[in-house]
Design a protein around this motif. Structure first.
Motif, PDB file in Angstrom:
ATOM      1  N   ALA A  58     100.365 -64.441 106.441  1.00 21.37           N
ATOM      2  CA  ALA A  58      99.251 -65.374 105.815  1.00 21.37           C
ATOM      3  C   ALA A  58      97.870 -64.977 106.379  1.00 21.37           C
ATOM      4  CB  ALA A  58      99.696 -66.652 105.499  1.00 21.37           C
ATOM      5  N   ASP A  59      97.688 -64.756 107.562  1.00 22.03           N
ATOM      6  CA  ASP A  59      96.438 -64.707 108.307  1.00 22.03           C
ATOM      7  C   ASP A  59      95.773 -63.615 107.462  1.00 22.03           C
ATOM      8  OD1 ASP A  59      97.257 -66.217 110.106  1.00 22.03           O
ATOM      9  OD2 ASP A  59      97.896 -64.951 111.506  1.00 22.03           O
ATOM     10  N   ARG A  60      94.298 -63.760 107.532  1.00 21.28           N
ATOM     11  CA  ARG A  60      93.491 -62.888 106.993  1.00 21.28           C
ATOM     12  C   ARG A  60      92.341 -62.619 107.991  1.00 21.28           C
ATOM     13  NH1 ARG A  60      94.639 -62.421 101.608  1.00 21.28           N
ATOM     14  NH2 ARG A  60      92.460 -61.536 100.798  1.00 21.28           N
ATOM     15  N   PRO A  61      92.330 -61.808 108.887  1.00 23.39           N
ATOM     16  CA  PRO A  61      93.320 -60.843 109.241  1.00 23.39           C
ATOM     17  C   PRO A  61      94.135 -61.384 110.460  1.00 23.39           C
ATOM     18  CG  PRO A  61      91.501 -60.228 110.615  1.00 23.39           C
ATOM     19  CD  PRO A  61      90.984 -61.468 109.742  1.00 23.39           C
ATOM     20  N   GLN A  62      95.211 -60.776 110.731  1.00 26.44           N
ATOM     21  CA  GLN A  62      95.991 -61.188 111.937  1.00 26.44           C
ATOM     22  C   GLN A  62      95.199 -60.691 113.297  1.00 26.44           C
ATOM     23  OE1 GLN A  62      97.076 -59.077 109.266  1.00 26.44           O
ATOM     24  NE2 GLN A  62      98.138 -60.677 108.455  1.00 26.44           N
ATOM     25  N   ASN A  63      95.616 -61.265 114.422  1.00 27.10           N
ATOM     26  CA  ASN A  63      94.851 -61.021 115.591  1.00 27.10           C
ATOM     27  C   ASN A  63      95.197 -59.701 116.128  1.00 27.10           C
ATOM     28  OD1 ASN A  63      93.426 -61.837 117.941  1.00 27.10           O
ATOM     29  ND2 ASN A  63      95.000 -61.693 118.772  1.00 27.10           N
ATOM     30  N   SER A  64      96.216 -59.344 116.226  1.00 28.68           N
ATOM     31  CA  SER A  64      96.723 -57.844 116.848  1.00 28.68           C
ATOM     32  C   SER A  64      96.714 -56.826 116.097  1.00 28.68           C
ATOM     33  CB  SER A  64      98.315 -58.111 117.298  1.00 28.68           C
ATOM     34  OG  SER A  64      98.968 -57.856 116.609  1.00 28.68           O
ATOM     35  N   TYR A  65      96.615 -55.642 116.670  1.00 31.12           N
ATOM     36  CA  TYR A  65      96.506 -54.575 115.662  1.00 31.12           C
ATOM     37  C   TYR A  65      97.916 -54.285 115.125  1.00 31.12           C
ATOM     38  CZ  TYR A  65      97.694 -49.577 115.056  1.00 31.12           C
ATOM     39  OH  TYR A  65      98.217 -48.576 114.419  1.00 31.12           O
ATOM     40  N   PRO A  66      99.090 -54.317 115.859  1.00 29.20           N
ATOM     41  CA  PRO A  66     100.455 -54.354 115.297  1.00 29.20           C
ATOM     42  C   PRO A  66     100.532 -55.416 114.237  1.00 29.20           C
ATOM     43  CG  PRO A  66     100.697 -53.900 117.632  1.00 29.20           C
ATOM     44  CD  PRO A  66      99.188 -54.478 117.389  1.00 29.20           C
ATOM     45  N   GLY A  67      99.793 -56.350 114.162  1.00 31.17           N
ATOM     46  CA  GLY A  67     100.141 -57.343 113.122  1.00 31.17           C
ATOM     47  C   GLY A  67      99.348 -56.941 111.944  1.00 31.17           C
ATOM     48  N   LYS A  68      98.101 -56.534 112.174  1.00 31.41           N
ATOM     49  CA  LYS A  68      97.424 -55.971 110.770  1.00 31.41           C
ATOM     50  C   LYS A  68      98.076 -54.673 110.230  1.00 31.41           C
ATOM     51  CE  LYS A  68      92.700 -56.974 112.604  1.00 31.41           C
ATOM     52  NZ  LYS A  68      93.160 -57.416 114.208  1.00 31.41           N
ATOM     53  N   LEU A  69      98.654 -53.874 111.145  1.00 25.41           N
ATOM     54  CA  LEU A  69      99.535 -52.717 110.522  1.00 25.41           C
ATOM     55  C   LEU A  69     100.374 -53.162 109.718  1.00 25.41           C
ATOM     56  CD1 LEU A  69      99.940 -49.922 110.352  1.00 25.41           C
ATOM     57  CD2 LEU A  69     101.040 -49.865 112.538  1.00 25.41           C
ATOM     58  N   THR A  70     101.331 -54.076 110.444  1.00 24.16           N
ATOM     59  CA  THR A  70     102.738 -54.578 109.670  1.00 24.16           C
ATOM     60  C   THR A  70     102.040 -55.131 108.294  1.00 24.16           C
ATOM     61  OG1 THR A  70     103.643 -55.252 111.787  1.00 24.16           O
ATOM     62  CG2 THR A  70     104.665 -55.933 109.706  1.00 24.16           C
ATOM     63  N   ALA A  71     101.017 -55.652 108.121  1.00 26.35           N
ATOM     64  CA  ALA A  71     100.768 -56.639 106.994  1.00 26.35           C
ATOM     65  C   ALA A  71     100.345 -55.356 106.068  1.00 26.35           C
ATOM     66  CB  ALA A  71      99.483 -57.581 107.241  1.00 26.35           C
TER      67      ALA A  71
ATOM     68  N   GLY B   7      95.885 -52.626 123.053  1.00 25.23           N
ATOM     69  CA  GLY B   7      95.870 -52.891 121.676  1.00 25.23           C
ATOM     70  C   GLY B   7      97.202 -52.862 121.283  1.00 25.23           C
ATOM     71  N   ILE B   8      98.187 -52.177 121.651  1.00 26.89           N
ATOM     72  CA  ILE B   8      99.606 -52.347 121.174  1.00 26.89           C
ATOM     73  C   ILE B   8     100.358 -53.512 122.001  1.00 26.89           C
ATOM     74  CG2 ILE B   8     101.743 -51.201 121.047  1.00 26.89           C
ATOM     75  CD1 ILE B   8     100.174 -48.567 120.750  1.00 26.89           C
ATOM     76  N   ALA B   9     100.224 -54.764 121.302  1.00 25.25           N
ATOM     77  CA  ALA B   9     100.648 -55.930 122.010  1.00 25.25           C
ATOM     78  C   ALA B   9     101.218 -56.757 120.863  1.00 25.25           C
ATOM     79  CB  ALA B   9      99.696 -56.475 122.734  1.00 25.25           C
ATOM     80  N   PHE B  10     102.217 -57.500 121.094  1.00 20.37           N
ATOM     81  CA  PHE B  10     102.852 -58.496 120.121  1.00 20.37           C
ATOM     82  C   PHE B  10     102.123 -60.116 120.485  1.00 20.37           C
ATOM     83  CE2 PHE B  10     106.053 -61.836 119.079  1.00 20.37           C
ATOM     84  CZ  PHE B  10     106.294 -61.544 117.804  1.00 20.37           C
ATOM     85  N   ASP B  11     101.602 -60.352 119.365  1.00 17.27           N
ATOM     86  CA  ASP B  11     100.996 -61.809 119.314  1.00 17.27           C
ATOM     87  C   ASP B  11     101.968 -62.725 118.544  1.00 17.27           C
ATOM     88  OD1 ASP B  11      99.445 -64.049 119.099  1.00 17.27           O
ATOM     89  OD2 ASP B  11      97.576 -63.184 118.857  1.00 17.27           O
ATOM     90  N   GLU B  12     102.555 -63.607 119.140  1.00 18.08           N
ATOM     91  CA  GLU B  12     103.506 -64.483 118.526  1.00 18.08           C
ATOM     92  C   GLU B  12     102.896 -65.393 117.427  1.00 18.08           C
ATOM     93  OE1 GLU B  12     103.937 -67.800 122.054  1.00 18.08           O
ATOM     94  OE2 GLU B  12     105.658 -66.537 121.451  1.00 18.08           O
ATOM     95  N   ASN B  13     101.711 -65.588 117.766  1.00 15.19           N
ATOM     96  CA  ASN B  13     100.918 -66.311 116.759  1.00 15.19           C
ATOM     97  C   ASN B  13     100.397 -65.803 115.347  1.00 15.19           C
ATOM     98  OD1 ASN B  13     100.799 -68.908 118.484  1.00 15.19           O
ATOM     99  ND2 ASN B  13      99.502 -67.767 119.643  1.00 15.19           N
ATOM    100  N   ASP B  14     100.479 -64.594 115.432  1.00 17.55           N
ATOM    101  CA  ASP B  14      99.986 -63.823 114.158  1.00 17.55           C
ATOM    102  C   ASP B  14     101.250 -64.369 112.999  1.00 17.55           C
ATOM    103  OD1 ASP B  14      97.976 -62.272 114.877  1.00 17.55           O
ATOM    104  OD2 ASP B  14      99.105 -60.612 115.659  1.00 17.55           O
ATOM    105  N   GLN B  15     100.537 -64.313 111.735  1.00 15.01           N
ATOM    106  CA  GLN B  15     101.345 -64.727 110.641  1.00 15.01           C
ATOM    107  C   GLN B  15     101.051 -63.820 109.634  1.00 15.01           C
ATOM    108  OE1 GLN B  15     103.898 -66.674 110.389  1.00 15.01           O
ATOM    109  NE2 GLN B  15     103.634 -67.401 112.889  1.00 15.01           N
TER     110      GLN B  15
END
Length: 470
Positions: free
Chosen positions: A136-149, A126-134
């Motif tokens: 503006a995504d609703r939601p982001q794919n990765s857990y860290p992406g969601k957390l950052t948002a 789960g703790i992984a970087f997905d370079e495609n996450d943005q």
């Protein structure tokens, strides 16, 4: 007349303000973090509830909601030589949030001034970087992406930060999570002010979590429900033993009074000795036995330990391959190993090997590969039992077992490509995306894995174990 579903009428505690945002609704978090929050609340030490975020599209939050977010934790086993069988309705969860259905409700968690803590257990993958996450995504794919948002939303609202406590079983999990959040801050151009706020107003804690949680007791659920007088589709069975090691600012002990609630919690500036001992001697054997024993038709950890052939195999792995590689006093390691075996043999816990098998490749990399490397460096030879586990995984992920591997779509896709190559074993071992390095650099490994797979294919898993036991 049928039993009534567990509901709010079973509540005994007040519904406290939501102080915790929790990513993950699986059995482990509910029997570990939420159970501990319940213990603090019962002693009037925390007075806080939990908002559970379902981090993936499919999950169990709707099942929680159907029970007014209540469920039962069943503790069975031995603790300090005392036999324990007890159950408790956990009332810590206030609400659930499903970002894939209502992303705005997820972002609205940032508005809550009472929210002070973030816990997560999104598995090792789960703790992984997905370079495609943005952003503006609703939601982001990765857990860290969601957390950052969520953190960025909190920042833009001008509110205080969080105490962020990762429970994923990777080393320096909190540090790894923060690093990825900062990557997203850069990728999304969130600005220097946000990065400064992130660093000054938030604390990321690395942890070691230890409690065996077999999960839902399918074989006894109906019987237990009759005994308790209500239906509960989310019973979580766990052992009484628990240790929670948190590395970071000691002020956390006052903010999160776990020790004051008489829980086995350590806040320290160096958790590595605790982690090395636990990951090597508890998780390591779990990750070894899972593929080999399943190939032999064995279903649970308890069955492994009651089988003379497999008991010897795991015992020898502990004492011959693992303990010599851990830099702690021999007597301490021996005492811990014997305690682990007692936990594995817990007659009340039906810990299914199939549950241990979830995301096996990342687990092998985190739990067994470090021991493999230390052993190879010290002994200038390969650890036979860990190598057999690796061979068993390659057999399973090649689709040559009676059961399918359970892993992330990315890992499954990677193996789908590997099995098309001319030399599957060599290609799989050399795949740095799976292991973080090229395993063919270890002299003789490809040959030994090839030999082990041949034995597994022709003679079976028990024969492979017996060959090593001799």
């Amino acid at each position: 007349m049928g039993l009534q579903q567990l509901n709010h009428s079973s509540r005994k505690l007040p519904q406290y303000p939501t102080k915790v945002i929790q990513f993950g609704e699986g059995g482990f978090l509910r029997a570990f973090v939420d159970w501990q929050i319940q213990q603090m609340n019962q002693k009037d030490l925390f007075q806080g509830g939990v908002a559970v975020v379902q981090p993936i599209g499919k999950g169990m939050t709707s099942m929680l909601d159907a029970q007014d977010d209540l469920y039962t934790v069943l503790l069975e086993g031995k603790l300090n030589g005392e036999k324990i069988q007890e159950h408790e309705v956990i009332e810590a969860i206030n609400e659930t949030v499903r970002p894939y259905e209502d992303y705005q409700a997820y972002l609205d968690l940032a508005k809550n001034d009472d929210a002070e803590f973030i816990f997560s257990n999104t598995t090792e993958a789960g703790i992984a970087f997905d370079e495609n996450d943005q952003l503006a995504d609703r939601p982001q794919n990765s857990y860290p992406g969601k957390l950052t948002a969520l953190l960025y939303e909190r920042f833009t609202l001008g509110k205080k930060g969080f105490q962020i406590i990762s429970c994923e079983l990777i080393n320096h999990n909190g540090d790894a999570l923060k690093k990825i959040v900062l990557q997203y801050a850069t990728l999304w151009n969130l600005g220097t002010d946000f990065v400064n706020w992130l660093n000054s107003e938030n604390n990321f804690y690395s942890t070691l979590v230890d409690r065996i949680v077999p999960g839902y007791p399918r074989d006894r659920a109906a019987e237990l429900e009759q005994e308790w007088g209500y239906r509960d589709n989310l019973i979580v069975k766990a052992e009484p033993f628990l240790i929670f090691v948190i590395e970071g600012d000691p002020k956390l002990e006052k903010l999160l009074p776990l020790r004051a609630a008489d829980l086995n919690v350590v806040v320290t500036d160096n958790m590595q000795p605790y982690r090395n001992r636990k990951v090597s001697l508890l998780n390591g054997p779990h990750t070894t036995m899972s593929p080999i024993a399943r190939l032999a038709g064995i279903e649970t950890v308890g069955q492994v330990m009651s089988d003379p052939d497999f008991y010897q195999f795991i015992n020898d792995e502990m004492y011959e391959e693992i303990i010599p590689t851990v830099a702690l006093p021999q007597d301490e390691l021996t005492e811990y190993a014997e305690g682990v075996k007692e936990r594995f043999e817990n007659p009340y816990v039906k810990h299914e090997l199939s549950s241990i098998a979830l995301n096996s490749i990342s687990k092998f990399r985190a739990r067994l590969l470090p021991t493999f490397k230390r052993y190879a460096a010290a002994r200038h030879q390969l650890p036979q039992r860990i190598t057999l586990a690796l061979a068993a995984y390659l057999k399973i992920y090649a689709g040559k077992a009676d059961f399918a591997p359970q892993d992330t779509p990315e890992v499954i896709a990677e193996f789908a490509q590997l099995i098309k190559t001319n030399d599957y074993i060599h290609a799989a071992l050399a795949d740095t995306t799976l292991w973080g390095e090229d395993l063919t650099q270890y002299r003789g490994l490809a040959e030994l894995v090839t030999q082990d797979i041949r034995v597994l294919d022709e003679l079976g898993a028990r024969a492979a174990v017996l060959q090593i036991n001799q």
